[in-house]
Scaffold this motif. Sequence first.
Motif, short mmCIF file in Angstrom:
data_model
loop_
_atom_site.label_atom_id
_atom_site.label_comp_id
_atom_site.label_asym_id
_atom_site.label_seq_id
_atom_site.Cartn_x
_atom_site.Cartn_y
_atom_site.Cartn_z
N LYS A 40 60.53 42.74 65.40
CA LYS A 40 60.18 43.12 66.77
C LYS A 40 59.26 42.02 67.30
N ASN A 41 59.63 41.47 68.44
CA ASN A 41 58.90 40.32 68.98
C ASN A 41 58.39 40.60 70.39
N TRP A 42 57.15 40.19 70.62
CA TRP A 42 56.59 40.20 71.96
C TRP A 42 55.93 38.84 72.17
N ALA A 43 56.17 38.26 73.32
CA ALA A 43 55.59 36.94 73.58
C ALA A 43 55.45 36.73 75.08
N GLY A 44 54.51 35.90 75.44
CA GLY A 44 54.32 35.56 76.84
C GLY A 44 53.40 34.37 76.97
N GLY A 45 53.57 33.62 78.04
CA GLY A 45 52.73 32.45 78.22
C GLY A 45 52.77 31.93 79.63
N ALA A 46 51.84 31.03 79.91
CA ALA A 46 51.75 30.40 81.22
C ALA A 46 51.43 28.93 81.02
N ASN A 47 51.93 28.11 81.93
CA ASN A 47 51.72 26.67 81.86
C ASN A 47 51.43 26.15 83.27
N TYR A 48 50.42 25.27 83.36
CA TYR A 48 50.09 24.67 84.65
C TYR A 48 49.92 23.17 84.48
N ASN A 49 50.55 22.42 85.39
CA ASN A 49 50.43 20.96 85.43
C ASN A 49 49.95 20.51 86.79
N PHE A 50 49.02 19.56 86.76
CA PHE A 50 48.62 18.88 87.99
C PHE A 50 48.74 17.39 87.73
N ASP A 51 49.43 16.70 88.61
CA ASP A 51 49.73 15.30 88.36
C ASP A 51 49.65 14.53 89.67
N GLU A 52 48.70 13.61 89.73
CA GLU A 52 48.67 12.65 90.84
C GLU A 52 48.46 11.27 90.25
N LYS A 53 48.27 10.30 91.07
CA LYS A 53 48.27 8.92 90.61
C LYS A 53 47.21 8.65 89.55
N LYS A 54 45.99 9.17 89.73
CA LYS A 54 44.90 8.85 88.83
C LYS A 54 44.50 9.99 87.90
N THR A 55 44.98 11.19 88.17
CA THR A 55 44.56 12.35 87.39
C THR A 55 45.77 13.16 86.95
N LYS A 56 45.78 13.48 85.63
CA LYS A 56 46.81 14.34 85.08
C LYS A 56 46.13 15.45 84.29
N PHE A 57 46.56 16.67 84.56
CA PHE A 57 45.93 17.82 83.90
C PHE A 57 47.03 18.80 83.50
N ASN A 58 46.98 19.23 82.26
CA ASN A 58 47.93 20.22 81.77
C ASN A 58 47.17 21.27 80.96
N THR A 59 47.48 22.52 81.21
CA THR A 59 46.90 23.60 80.41
C THR A 59 47.95 24.67 80.19
N SER A 60 47.91 25.29 79.04
CA SER A 60 48.89 26.33 78.73
C SER A 60 48.26 27.39 77.85
#
Length: 937
Positions: free
Chosen positions: A329-349
């Motif tokens: 029996k499996n339960w799972a969930g998640g979220a991912n966010y990316n921000f990307d511009e010329k000088k700044t890159k940010f990823n969180t999950s």
Amino acid sequence: MCCIAALTVHAQSGRFTIKGIIADTAEVGLPEATVMLLLPKDSSLVNFGRTDKQGAFEFKNVKRIPYLLKVSYVGYLPYQQNVKPEDGDVTDLGKLGMKFLNQDLYEVVIKTARAPLSIKGDTVEYDPRAFKVPPGSTVEDLLRRLPGMQVEQDGSLKAQGETVKRVTVDGKRFFGDDVKAATKNLPAEAISKVQVFNDKTEQSRISGVDDGKHEKTLNLELKDSHKKGGFGKASIGAGTDGRVEGKVNYNRFNEKNQFSVIGLGNNTNSGGMSWDDYQDFRGSQSFNWGDDGDFGFGGGRYISFGGDGDEESLTIQAGRGGQNRGFNKNWAGGANYNFDEKKTKFNTSYYYNQTSQDLDANSRRTNFLNNSTFTTLDTNSRRNFNANHRGGLRFEKNLDSLNTLIVLSNVRIGNGSADYGSHQQYFRGNNEVDSLSTMSDVSNYSDFNSFALGNTAIFRHKFRKKGRNFAASVGYNINNSDGDAIQKSANRFYTSSQNEPDSVININQTNTTKSLRNQIKTSVLYIEPLSKKFFLESFYNFSLKTDDVDRDVFDVTESGRELNVNLSRYYKNKTTFNRAGTTLRYSNKGFNVSAGLGAQQIRLNGDFSVNQSDPVKTNITREFFNWTPNVSLNFDLKNNRYLYGGYNVSVQEPNVRDLQPIVDNSNPLFIRVGNPNLVPTLTHSGNLGFNYFNPGSFVQMFFGVYYTKFENQVIYNQTVSENLVTTTMATNISGGNSFSLYGNYGFPIVKTKSNLSINAQYNRNNNPININNVLNETTTDGYNWGLRLDYTPSDKFTVYTNANWNISDTRYSISSGQNQQIVNTNYGAELNYKLPKDIYFNSRFSYNSYVNKRFGFDQSLPILNLSVYKTMLKSKKGEIRLSAFDVFNKNRGISNNAFGNVVSQEQVRTLARYFMLSFTYNMRGVAHSVRRKGYGY
């Protein structure tokens, strides 16, 4: 006259050849231009190729019908022309002129000029519109249709014969580097381009110097309609025997922001994601995306984040399980966010995963001794629960044109339990008709909690002198776990009589284990260009790891609990690691060779005692020094041909558990003895390989050879008593080695319609081990062959087939009469067919067989899955599906293996035949008419 007329009719109704020359405005031929032949009605791809050095192209033996010819060339305006077959066998189009794409012509380039695929250097770009899939299909379904792409049964990807290491969406990370997260969850209709190319390795990006290596990368470019608003999919299903499942994903993307959520729940053994939870619990650093700041060549690298073996005491015989074993029996969930511009890159999950597993198994295991054997029959049941929360972020900031800062942080919080029961019988000989030696009934229970945090900061500086670079990193990792366990077993030993045991040993114990591990590490890298072609790379790595482990074991008696001083232990261990090295690299026009040498020192200092309050402590201080050479060759032979090879020496220090001078007899049938005299294992590894891919014909070929030799390999000597009690001790031995030779050849039988791939591999492994003070060398020769045939004549009908044969010949030096051959085979086929009125049919069939004639083991598994579904609602947003799983009701888990001085077979009860009715709703491109202030969507 009649004969002439007949020949004319035949020529007009048969096949013909189209040829021509692609040239510029000065009528100079353009080499390596991409030329495609399409059907005018829907622009579906019929054939494709590339021009030769003079710009000439030719399509032979094509049907005598009108076509649309499209040509693309970097820097030129795409060209297209309608082609009608002329009388005769050849239609010569002559010279076709292409215009240079200057600024004034940009407005002329319209979407209709896009070709089904284009080739720019080592980048192949596909237009998904030319490779139609049914409504509601995922990216994975789309990739199956693309020439040169291959989707494996487990969802992993191969492109041009190489494994895809990273999948990005609009160039941004999607749930870290989990390849399957994007391909299994994003809809095919959201994709405007699929790009496959060779990306630089993380080491090359950090150092700023091309190391000649590459990682096959797949980028999914979204349609404009899916960059505004949201899109996703939700499905729910119910079936027989109480089977239910649900899955949802939702995405909102724009030029700078990506936000995605996914979730699932089921009792159909479907994990839905590729996270390896067991590996996470063991404490690996794999979730750091490969850029954890440990500079220098790979040989001898030391990355430690747990893994000394004490976690096993928290999950006693819980087993790894697996999604295709038992009932899950499996339960799972998640979220991912990316921000990307010329000088700044940010990823969180963030991701949460929970699995409950019921597993019942029967296994048979035979151990070979000097002049005898013994067999173990085991009937066991396992009830496992595992849950974890994981979060991570990656922040990259270009401070200016010369300086870059990267910050990584990953956290994991987990808990779980394992309930294990087993009935084991030990027999002298090969089977249960021989004399019974031991009977054991085991009942174990354990639970655990764990916390892990990994942080890394990387600073890069490019000097104004081209090629001069500096990088530094600092990291802090912590891994904290605690757990409780109950061990109960009744062990009865027989000699002369099988009715009454001669002796009985009962175990009733509890244990509590607390483990705290900290690591501080740093690394620096400096690159100095000696000339335009020669570079000197110098690095230094430092790590300080401390382990604080407290394990208290109590014997439970009628009078209460009593500390077991033989099994309880407390230790505080400190491991200091230093490594420095230099590499001289030559890099010029695709030829890249390097030679380096590192000096590595490991110092272990530990205090051991029964418990923290014990005044008597045993100290172990060991120091190891090793040289670690490294040679690497990467040669880009142009035209998508690559030659690579290398040699390195890696060092693995003994783990603390094996070094402790303690006898562990918690399992009276399997006793472990420590050895404080262990030294590190040195592994000598060499490899040579060649890759070739023709983007014009889509012929791919690669082959390679690997060789590994062990020096001071840590093995576990076995001493087996008359009662078949096995005592093991870790010790060093030299002589083990492995050799592997592999090859693959793939080509289109009919371009865009049928592809064939053939692969073969040979492995030879030699593993020494001492059994009752006699050296046994187990030699295994493995032979593997495979075929894969894809047939996709149209978007209405597709067939994917595969066949694999695996033969393993195992020989034992101490007992040649037990030599055996294991044969495992697999045949598979998948068929998709579009019926009238938007009804689709899908079937998947696999046939697996497992044979070991030496032990009379012969099992086969024919598995057939069927489904029929219909698209409905406006814009075909809905889908209703009826599915039948395991129609023949034959599914079960089977394994058949030989290793060391052991051969084993196992059968596991698992999910078999059931039927399910499901409904899916596709959310597509919900655009907002009003853009709200502060919202990037």
